[in-house]
Design an enzyme around this catalytic site. Structure first.
Site, PDB file in Angstrom:
ATOM      1  N   GLY A 117       9.136 -58.063  40.726  1.00 19.49           N
ATOM      2  CA  GLY A 117      10.414 -57.921  41.443  1.00 19.49           C
ATOM      3  C   GLY A 117      10.496 -56.695  42.331  1.00 19.49           C
ATOM      4  O   GLY A 117       9.773 -55.716  42.156  1.00 19.49           O
ATOM      5  N   ARG A 149      18.035 -52.965  42.948  1.00 16.13           N
ATOM      6  CA  ARG A 149      19.075 -52.053  42.466  1.00 16.13           C
ATOM      7  C   ARG A 149      18.545 -50.654  42.162  1.00 16.13           C
ATOM      8  O   ARG A 149      19.295 -49.716  41.977  1.00 16.13           O
ATOM      9  CB  ARG A 149      19.766 -52.654  41.216  1.00 16.13           C
ATOM     10  CG  ARG A 149      20.653 -53.837  41.562  1.00 16.13           C
ATOM     11  CD  ARG A 149      20.986 -54.692  40.352  1.00 16.13           C
ATOM     12  NE  ARG A 149      19.914 -55.626  40.030  1.00 16.13           N
ATOM     13  CZ  ARG A 149      19.979 -56.539  39.055  1.00 16.13           C
ATOM     14  NH1 ARG A 149      21.072 -56.627  38.302  1.00 16.13           N
ATOM     15  NH2 ARG A 149      18.972 -57.348  38.817  1.00 16.13           N
ATOM     16  N   GLN A 209       2.219 -62.639  42.786  1.00 16.05           N
ATOM     17  CA  GLN A 209       3.305 -63.452  43.334  1.00 16.05           C
ATOM     18  C   GLN A 209       3.591 -62.850  44.714  1.00 16.05           C
ATOM     19  O   GLN A 209       4.137 -61.750  44.807  1.00 16.05           O
ATOM     20  CB  GLN A 209       4.552 -63.355  42.434  1.00 16.05           C
ATOM     21  CG  GLN A 209       5.692 -64.218  42.913  1.00 16.05           C
ATOM     22  CD  GLN A 209       7.016 -63.856  42.254  1.00 16.05           C
ATOM     23  OE1 GLN A 209       7.159 -62.809  41.613  1.00 16.05           O
ATOM     24  NE2 GLN A 209       8.004 -64.726  42.420  1.00 16.05           N
ATOM     25  N   ASN A 226      -7.678  -5.926  23.687  1.00 16.13           N
ATOM     26  CA  ASN A 226      -6.353  -5.653  24.246  1.00 16.13           C
ATOM     27  C   ASN A 226      -6.422  -5.672  25.767  1.00 16.13           C
ATOM     28  O   ASN A 226      -7.247  -4.986  26.365  1.00 16.13           O
ATOM     29  CB  ASN A 226      -5.868  -4.276  23.775  1.00 16.13           C
ATOM     30  CG  ASN A 226      -4.424  -4.056  24.175  1.00 16.13           C
ATOM     31  OD1 ASN A 226      -3.507  -4.494  23.511  1.00 16.13           O
ATOM     32  ND2 ASN A 226      -4.228  -3.394  25.303  1.00 16.13           N
ATOM     33  N   ARG A 243     -11.764   3.716  40.131  1.00 15.70           N
ATOM     34  CA  ARG A 243     -10.565   3.867  40.950  1.00 15.70           C
ATOM     35  C   ARG A 243     -10.760   5.126  41.791  1.00 15.70           C
ATOM     36  O   ARG A 243     -11.568   5.997  41.445  1.00 15.70           O
ATOM     37  CB  ARG A 243      -9.326   4.006  40.054  1.00 15.70           C
ATOM     38  CG  ARG A 243      -9.396   5.208  39.167  1.00 15.70           C
ATOM     39  CD  ARG A 243      -8.293   5.272  38.124  1.00 15.70           C
ATOM     40  NE  ARG A 243      -8.388   6.520  37.393  1.00 15.70           N
ATOM     41  CZ  ARG A 243      -7.905   6.708  36.191  1.00 15.70           C
ATOM     42  NH1 ARG A 243      -7.280   5.728  35.558  1.00 15.70           N
ATOM     43  NH2 ARG A 243      -8.024   7.879  35.595  1.00 15.70           N
TER      44      ARG A 243
HETATM   45  C1  UD1 Z   1      17.200 -61.899  34.114  1.00 14.47           C
HETATM   46  C2  UD1 Z   1      17.625 -63.281  33.637  1.00 14.47           C
HETATM   47  C3  UD1 Z   1      18.934 -63.158  32.876  1.00 14.47           C
HETATM   48  C4  UD1 Z   1      18.769 -62.221  31.715  1.00 14.47           C
HETATM   49  C5  UD1 Z   1      18.216 -60.860  32.165  1.00 14.47           C
HETATM   50  C6  UD1 Z   1      17.834 -60.030  30.977  1.00 14.47           C
HETATM   51  C7  UD1 Z   1      16.847 -64.939  35.219  1.00 14.47           C
HETATM   52  C8  UD1 Z   1      17.186 -65.821  36.362  1.00 14.47           C
HETATM   53  N1  UD1 Z   1      17.788 -64.137  34.778  1.00 14.47           N
HETATM   54  O1  UD1 Z   1      18.182 -61.431  35.007  1.00 14.47           O
HETATM   55  O2  UD1 Z   1      19.336 -64.430  32.403  1.00 14.47           O
HETATM   56  O3  UD1 Z   1      19.986 -62.050  31.035  1.00 14.47           O
HETATM   57  O4  UD1 Z   1      17.032 -61.023  32.981  1.00 14.47           O
HETATM   58  O5  UD1 Z   1      17.434 -58.751  31.342  1.00 14.47           O
HETATM   59  O6  UD1 Z   1      15.729 -65.008  34.705  1.00 14.47           O
HETATM   60  N2  UD1 Z   1      10.726 -60.902  38.794  1.00 14.47           N
HETATM   61  C9  UD1 Z   1       9.525 -61.317  39.325  1.00 14.47           C
HETATM   62  N3  UD1 Z   1       9.527 -62.081  40.460  1.00 14.47           N
HETATM   63  C10 UD1 Z   1      10.674 -62.462  41.073  1.00 14.47           C
HETATM   64  C11 UD1 Z   1      11.907 -62.029  40.531  1.00 14.47           C
HETATM   65  C12 UD1 Z   1      11.898 -61.247  39.382  1.00 14.47           C
HETATM   66  O7  UD1 Z   1       8.462 -60.988  38.799  1.00 14.47           O
HETATM   67  O8  UD1 Z   1      10.600 -63.160  42.077  1.00 14.47           O
HETATM   68  C13 UD1 Z   1      10.715 -60.053  37.592  1.00 14.47           C
HETATM   69  C14 UD1 Z   1      11.354 -58.705  37.822  1.00 14.47           C
HETATM   70  O9  UD1 Z   1      10.372 -57.757  38.234  1.00 14.47           O
HETATM   71  C15 UD1 Z   1      11.951 -58.373  36.473  1.00 14.47           C
HETATM   72  C16 UD1 Z   1      12.213 -59.715  35.823  1.00 14.47           C
HETATM   73  O10 UD1 Z   1      11.486 -60.647  36.585  1.00 14.47           O
HETATM   74  O11 UD1 Z   1      11.058 -57.616  35.678  1.00 14.47           O
HETATM   75  C17 UD1 Z   1      13.691 -60.059  35.803  1.00 14.47           C
HETATM   76  O12 UD1 Z   1      14.215 -60.058  37.099  1.00 14.47           O
HETATM   77  P1  UD1 Z   1      15.656 -59.450  37.414  1.00 14.47           P
HETATM   78  O13 UD1 Z   1      15.898 -59.624  38.848  1.00 14.47           O
HETATM   79  O14 UD1 Z   1      15.757 -58.107  36.837  1.00 14.47           O
HETATM   80  O15 UD1 Z   1      16.563 -60.473  36.591  1.00 14.47           O
HETATM   81  P2  UD1 Z   1      18.017 -60.219  36.027  1.00 14.47           P
HETATM   82  O16 UD1 Z   1      18.984 -60.395  37.085  1.00 14.47           O
HETATM   83  O17 UD1 Z   1      18.033 -58.962  35.253  1.00 14.47           O
HETATM   84 CA    CA Z   2      16.660 -57.318  34.927  1.00 12.27          CA
END
Ligand code: UD1
Ligand code: CA
Length: 591
Positions: A14, A18, A76, A382, A445
């Site tokens: 991801g 945020r 990805q 020392n 010195r």
């Molecule tokens: C996600 C869950 C939510 C859960 C929460 C718990 C989904 C749709 N939502 O939300 O139900 O309550 O985690 O913490 O699964 N990531 C990828 N590739 C992407 C998008 C995300 O690898 O394309 C990875 C991110 O790096 C992250 C994880 O997936 O480590 C979760 O993604 P994030 O966007 O944080 O999901 P949340 O909105 O927290």
């Molecule tokens: Ca998350």
């Protein structure tokens, strides 16, 4: 039932929107370790058969940080959602030998290996195709909500963004930890679409998809909500960091460590501390630091990958990085140990002392304002205040060896490479450039030179600038010259003063030099010129008050033979009298 084999997929691609960071969230430090390290430890700790990490955002950096045997990275390329991330792993998952696959969101770091194993066991027992690890939160904001069907099965996971007000009130949430039958996961993965409000492929949509195929989706609720806390922004990072810190502090306190104020004591997970050790407020113990028992670590000291023996005192504001101190050592205040410094038992390192890549022998002391770099010090030696090992010649680092029972005087420069033999002394202020054999005294010195009275003389050569005061004694003008009569402005002023008198018809002038502090050749020449100019104009310029400060110059210039000099003012004035010259203040003919 035989334990079921399982594999783990960690979603870590991801963009961390945020977090607002240039770097992957997985690389941000949490209690001394990168965030991604936590779930890797969980996965390997739970003995997963295969561990996959889906990477994307700053993937190269992430790969470098976490690469290890048994871990497969999957790229990805575009981050189109958690469902898309698992799709990216399809080829690897098809080859995976485990019947069960657990998908973990990489940003929920506190999930313990034990809990992961329980999830897998429960999943096997209930024969579900998907088991969702859930918990109940007082504030479920931001998490996917668990919608249960009658009978307790999970009907859907609804993300915060699209939840109805009634669904938002649900306090059971998706931890992001999902345990799948690998076969069913692969069979239905492609049914996930991005036709939703987020325009993302949501892994959580599989719950609904499985339900539609009448496949069993179960929940596995855990009581400790901390296990599933996600880190989505830096505020949450700080909250979880604090939680881990306090947990660590509590564990240490239970083992017999005194922590004066756990809230402001910064402890990394892997730190070890012995019994009866006291940690004062503001102390940071970082990395793989190990502190023995009965130590006293005072306020605001930081230890990073440091190893201390027992009964070591680290006084306030000291920094110890990658270094060791044996038992009964005292360090600080304001000391800095780094790059593999080794302080042997009972040695003492005092205020403002830096020790780099050096060994300090038993009972040796370096107590004040000292730099020891690439040095080996023997026992009971020392090191005087302000000593520096000059270890760097601009190209290479050179060693200094100081053997046992040596006394290095204060303010020494030990120019490396150099060796001071056993039992020797060096004099204070020495710059030691050559080896000193044992049992010797080295003095290196400049010899002292004392110039008695120099100070008051030097004050005398810088008197005030030239001064001229003029007064009339009858027909004679007395011009007092003070300060420095030197080339340039002073000489010009003098000339102007004399000529102004003559121009106004007063050509009888007595120049009183009593206050003259210094005269140069231009000044001397001007005295002679004044005398000649007056003679030409039919007047006279005479001199008096020649003092010891200027007499040698007048003599050296042989002006004592030329100038008309009188011993004092009254004698000089008297010499003007007669031939119509009166010294009465009012001219005789004035009425
Ligand atoms: C996600 C869950 C939510 C859960 C929460 C718990 C989904 C749709 N939502 O939300 O139900 O309550 O985690 O913490 O699964 N990531 C990828 N590739 C992407 C998008 C995300 O690898 O394309 C990875 C991110 O790096 C992250 C994880 O997936 O480590 C979760 O993604 P994030 O966007 O944080 O999901 P949340 O909105 O927290
Ligand atoms: Ca998350």
């Amino acid at each position: 039932m035989a334990e079921q084999g399982f594999s783990v997929v960690i979603l870590a691609a991801g963009k961390a929107t945020r977090f607002k960071s240039e770097h992957s969230k997985m690389l941000h430090q949490l209690a001394g370790r990168p965030l991604g390290e936590y779930l890797l430890r969980t996965a390997f700790g739970a003995k997963a058969e295969r561990v996959y990490m889906v990477i994307g955002h700053e993937g190269a950096e992430v790969r470098k940080a976490f690469a290890r045997p048994g871990l497969t990275f999957i790229e990805q390329k575009e981050q189109l959602g958690t469902g898309h991330a698992v799709k990216a792993a399809r080829v690897e998952l098809a080859r995976c030998p485990s019947p069960t696959v657990v998908v973990l969101v990489g940003d929920a770091p506190l999930h313990p290996a034990e809990s992961l194993r329980k999830l897998v066991a429960t999943h096997a027992k209930t024969r579900a195709v998907l088991t969702v690890l859930t918990t109940h939160l007082d504030n479920p904001h931001g998490y996917g909500r668990i919608v249960r069907a009658r009978g307790g099965r999970v009907r859907a996971i609804v993300e915060e963004k699209v939840a109805t007000p009634a669904q938002r009130k649900i306090r059971e949430i998706n931890s992001g930890i999902l345990c799948f039958s690998r076969e069913k996961l692969l069979a239905h993965l492609d049914e996930i679409t991005d036709r939703n409000a987020q325009k993302e492929f949501l892994l959580t949509d599989l719950v609904d998809i499985f339900n539609r195929h009448r496949l069993k989706v179960m929940a596995f609720p855990v009581a400790d909500a901390h296990e599933v806390l996600g880190i989505n922004d830096r505020a949450e990072l700080a909250q979880i960091e604090k939680l881990l810190r306090l947990r660590k502090a509590e564990a240490l306190m239970r083992e017999g460590v005194t922590i004066v104020d756990p809230e402001v004591t910064y402890l990394d997970e892997d730190v070890e501390v012995g019994r009866d050790t006291v940690l004062e407020p503001g102390v940071s113990l970082r990395g793989r630091t190990r502190v023995g028992s009965a130590c006293w670590i005072q306020q605001y000291s930081t230890l990073q990958d440091a190893v201390l023996g027992d009964r070591v005192t680290v006084r306030t504001h000291s920094l110890i990085v990658n270094s060791q101190a044996g038992s009964d050592v005292v360090i600080g205040p304001f000391a800095h140990l780094r790059d593999g410094a080794v302080i042997e038992p009972t040695a003492r390192i005092g205020n403002f002392v830096e020790v780099k890549k050096s060994r300090v022998g038993r009972g040796t002391k370096a107590l004040h304002l000292t730099y020891l770099g690439d040095a080996t010090l023997g026992e009971r030696t020392n090191i005087g205040a302000g000593t520096v090992t000059c270890n760097y010649d601009g190209k290479t680092k050179n060693p200094t060896v100081v053997e046992d029972e040596v006394f290095i005087g204060s303010g020494n420069m030990l120019v490396a490479p150099v060796r001071i033999g056993k039992g020797s002394y060096t004099a204070a202020g020495s710059t030691i450039t050559e080896d000193v054999p044992p049992e010797s005294l080295a003095i290196a010195r400049g010899k002292q030179v004392t110039k008695v009275g120099w100070a008051s003389q030097s004050k005398a050569v810088a008197p005030p600038r030239a001064t001229f005061t003029v007064r009339e004694v009858g027909a004679v003008t007395v011009c007092e010259v003070g300060g420095r009569l030197t080339m340039g402005e002073p000489v010009e002023l003098f000339r102007n003063t004399i000529h102004a008198q003559m121009d106004s018809g007063r050509a009888l002038i007595l120049v009183n030099l009593a206050k003259l502090m210094y005269i140069d050749s231009a000044g001397l020449g001007e005295l002679a010129k004044a005398q000649m100019a007056a003679q030409k104009a039919g007047g006279r310029v005479k001199f008096c008050g020649v003092n010891d400060r200027v007499l040698p110059q007048i003599r050296a210039a042989k002006l004592d033979r030329v100038l008309e000099i009188f011993s004092d003012e009254s004698a000089a004035l008297a010499s003007f009298e007669g031939r119509g010259v009166s010294l009465d203040s009012a001219p005789e003919n004035a009425q």
